[in-house]
Scaffold this active site. Structure first.
Site, PDB file in Angstrom:
ATOM      1  N   CYS A  92       0.870  -1.177   0.000  1.00  0.00           N
ATOM      2  CA  CYS A  92       0.000   0.000   0.000  1.00  0.00           C
ATOM      3  C   CYS A  92       0.904   1.224   0.000  1.00  0.00           C
ATOM      4  O   CYS A  92       1.678   1.428   0.942  1.00  0.00           O
ATOM      5  CB  CYS A  92      -0.872  -0.022   1.250  1.00  0.00           C
ATOM      6  SG  CYS A  92      -1.952   1.397   1.336  1.00  0.00           S
ATOM      7  N   HIS A  94      -0.103   4.571  -0.439  1.00  0.00           N
ATOM      8  CA  HIS A  94      -0.579   5.712   0.360  1.00  0.00           C
ATOM      9  C   HIS A  94      -0.266   5.430   1.824  1.00  0.00           C
ATOM     10  O   HIS A  94       0.073   6.342   2.585  1.00  0.00           O
ATOM     11  CB  HIS A  94      -2.092   5.961   0.155  1.00  0.00           C
ATOM     12  CG  HIS A  94      -2.957   5.292   1.178  1.00  0.00           C
ATOM     13  ND1 HIS A  94      -3.579   4.069   0.980  1.00  0.00           N
ATOM     14  CD2 HIS A  94      -3.270   5.652   2.449  1.00  0.00           C
ATOM     15  CE1 HIS A  94      -4.239   3.726   2.072  1.00  0.00           C
ATOM     16  NE2 HIS A  94      -4.069   4.668   2.983  1.00  0.00           N
ATOM     17  N   HIS A 212      -7.672  -5.176  -7.309  1.00  0.00           N
ATOM     18  CA  HIS A 212      -7.928  -3.739  -7.430  1.00  0.00           C
ATOM     19  C   HIS A 212      -8.376  -3.449  -8.865  1.00  0.00           C
ATOM     20  O   HIS A 212      -7.746  -3.937  -9.816  1.00  0.00           O
ATOM     21  CB  HIS A 212      -6.669  -2.913  -7.144  1.00  0.00           C
ATOM     22  CG  HIS A 212      -6.239  -2.938  -5.710  1.00  0.00           C
ATOM     23  ND1 HIS A 212      -5.637  -4.031  -5.136  1.00  0.00           N
ATOM     24  CD2 HIS A 212      -6.325  -2.003  -4.737  1.00  0.00           C
ATOM     25  CE1 HIS A 212      -5.366  -3.761  -3.859  1.00  0.00           C
ATOM     26  NE2 HIS A 212      -5.777  -2.536  -3.598  1.00  0.00           N
ATOM     27  N   ASP A 238     -10.661   3.865  -2.984  1.00  0.00           N
ATOM     28  CA  ASP A 238      -9.519   4.637  -2.468  1.00  0.00           C
ATOM     29  C   ASP A 238      -9.826   6.126  -2.592  1.00  0.00           C
ATOM     30  O   ASP A 238     -10.132   6.610  -3.682  1.00  0.00           O
ATOM     31  CB  ASP A 238      -8.268   4.267  -3.274  1.00  0.00           C
ATOM     32  CG  ASP A 238      -6.991   4.666  -2.553  1.00  0.00           C
ATOM     33  OD1 ASP A 238      -7.007   5.690  -1.842  1.00  0.00           O
ATOM     34  OD2 ASP A 238      -5.985   3.954  -2.711  1.00  0.00           O
ATOM     35  N   CYS A 242      -4.387   6.381  -5.127  1.00  0.00           N
ATOM     36  CA  CYS A 242      -3.876   5.008  -4.973  1.00  0.00           C
ATOM     37  C   CYS A 242      -2.439   4.923  -5.511  1.00  0.00           C
ATOM     38  O   CYS A 242      -2.214   4.968  -6.724  1.00  0.00           O
ATOM     39  CB  CYS A 242      -4.762   3.983  -5.676  1.00  0.00           C
ATOM     40  SG  CYS A 242      -4.294   2.288  -5.232  1.00  0.00           S
ATOM     41  N   GLY A 243      -1.517   4.758  -4.587  1.00  0.00           N
ATOM     42  CA  GLY A 243      -0.099   4.780  -4.983  1.00  0.00           C
ATOM     43  C   GLY A 243       0.321   3.573  -5.789  1.00  0.00           C
ATOM     44  O   GLY A 243       1.059   3.707  -6.781  1.00  0.00           O
ATOM     45  N   THR A 244      -0.151   2.375  -5.405  1.00  0.00           N
ATOM     46  CA  THR A 244       0.208   1.203  -6.205  1.00  0.00           C
ATOM     47  C   THR A 244      -0.556   1.254  -7.541  1.00  0.00           C
ATOM     48  O   THR A 244      -0.049   0.802  -8.567  1.00  0.00           O
ATOM     49  CB  THR A 244      -0.072  -0.112  -5.445  1.00  0.00           C
ATOM     50  OG1 THR A 244      -1.407  -0.091  -4.925  1.00  0.00           O
ATOM     51  CG2 THR A 244       0.908  -0.312  -4.294  1.00  0.00           C
TER      52      THR A 244
HETATM   53  O1  PYC Z   1      -2.129   3.607  -2.150  1.00  0.00           O
HETATM   54  O2  PYC Z   1      -1.330   1.702  -2.861  1.00  0.00           O
HETATM   55  C1  PYC Z   1      -2.207   2.365  -2.325  1.00  0.00           C
HETATM   56  C2  PYC Z   1      -3.409   1.675  -1.824  1.00  0.00           C
HETATM   57  C3  PYC Z   1      -3.731   0.356  -1.964  1.00  0.00           C
HETATM   58  C4  PYC Z   1      -4.961   0.170  -1.329  1.00  0.00           C
HETATM   59  C5  PYC Z   1      -5.352   1.382  -0.817  1.00  0.00           C
HETATM   60  N1  PYC Z   1      -4.386   2.290  -1.129  1.00  0.00           N
END
Ligand code: PYC
Length: 317
Positions: A92, A94, A212, A238, A242-244
């Site tokens: 994750c 974020h 996702h 999200d 969403c960083g990923t």
């Molecule tokens: O920001 O990677 C992210 C993330 C994954 C699930 C919720 N946020």
């Protein structure tokens, strides 16, 4: 007060709108080894944290939990295991940004580079002097492009499958319009796509579950290049870009020849908050996504589990 009390300390933050609850202490032993190896210890001994800390009546379903761990890797500041209402998350981003701001808040780190061990690899997080955080993520790539899936009620939907630390199905040009008023319809759509992918046996590489789904649309203003809506496992969207998911998008853009090293991609969330990203190319179509965002610590608390409280460990669903 009555009964025996168990106490768990947490620090909360939000990253561009998306909450992270970092578990600081008070958790049963989940064993040693790499973060990947500790996942089974988490499931055996700490899985109750998901309902107890993220579910009602203490939390809310959109929260992401981050269990702060010591890392056995010399170069790492710490390790972290992410979880949400539905189970463990591979990664994750974020939450990594929220964790970095939490470590700064408690005085453990200052501006500069810090390596953090996650279950999918080591990331390098830079706490920037002005307060934002930049994460050089794990290697990411587009696995398959233009995959068509038949989604009951929605018809044939086309998207790309990419890894950004989690498996994503990235959709552009299908589904409801991206607006805040459409969140319920966007949720229905993305959950239907997730189910259809699973029913059709469509996965990431080596059978990785696509948990996702990310839908893209035009930017809401001149602060970004695109807007997204990201559905996470567990049925919550999200609030951040969403960083990923942004990492998966950067990998797809690079593979499509639409993002060159040195160029910046600004990804807006459904809330119009923005992550900015760039890539460093690796071999083939793999890249290191480098994503910058902001987070704010907004609460520090001690959770109290009273053995006489019927909902001490959350309301079972
Ligand atoms: O920001 O990677 C992210 C993330 C994954 C699930 C919720 N946020």
């Amino acid at each position: 007060m009555s009964g025996k009390l168990q106490r768990i300390s947490v620090i909360d933050s939000h990253t561009e709108g998306e909450p992270t609850r970092v578990v600081m202490d008070g958790v049963p032993d989940i064993g040693g080894g790499t973060m990947r190896e500790r996942l089974s210890g988490f499931v055996e001994n700490a899985d109750f944290l998901r309902a107890a800390l993220l579910g009602e009546p203490r939390g809310f379903e959109a929260m992401v939990g981050a269990l702060l761990c010591d890392s056995e890797l010399e170069e790492c500041e710490c390790g972290v295991i992410f979880f949400n209402n539905a189970g463990l998350l591979n990664h994750c981003l974020h939450g990594t940004i929220g964790l970095v701001k939490t470590l700064e808040f408690i005085g453990q780190i200052t501006a500069g580079e810090h390596r953090i061990e996650t279950p999918v690899g080591i990331v390098t997080a830079t706490l920037n002097p002005e307060g934002s955080v930049t994460v050089a993520n794990v290697p990411s790539y587009r696995y398959r492009k233009s995959v068509v899936v038949d989604v009951p009620g929605w018809g044939e939907i086309m998207g790309d499958i990419a890894w950004g630390g989690n498996w994503f199905f990235l959709i552009d040009g299908f589904g409801p319009e991206l607006s805040y008023d459409n969140i319920s319809m966007l949720s229905d759509f993305t959950l239907a796509v997730m189910d259809a992918l699973s029913s059709a046996g469509i996965t990431g590489e080596n059978g990785g579950r696509i948990d996702h789904v990310e839908v893209f649309g035009p930017p809401p203003d001149d602060q970004s290049d695109s807007r997204n809506f990201v559905m996470c496992p567990g049925g919550q969207y999200d609030r951040s870009p969403c960083g990923t998911g942004t990492s998966a998008k950067l990998a797809c853009l690079y593979d499509a020849g639409k993002l060159k090293p040195g160029s910046i991609w600004r990804q807006s969330s459904i809330l119009k908050t923005v992550f900015s990203g760039r890539i460093e190319p690796l071999e083939g179509n793999r890249v290191i996504p480098i994503v910058t965002g902001r987070a704010w610590v907004n609460s520090q608390s001690v959770m109290i589990m009273d053995q006489d409280d019927p909902f001490a460990f959350g309301i079972a669903r």
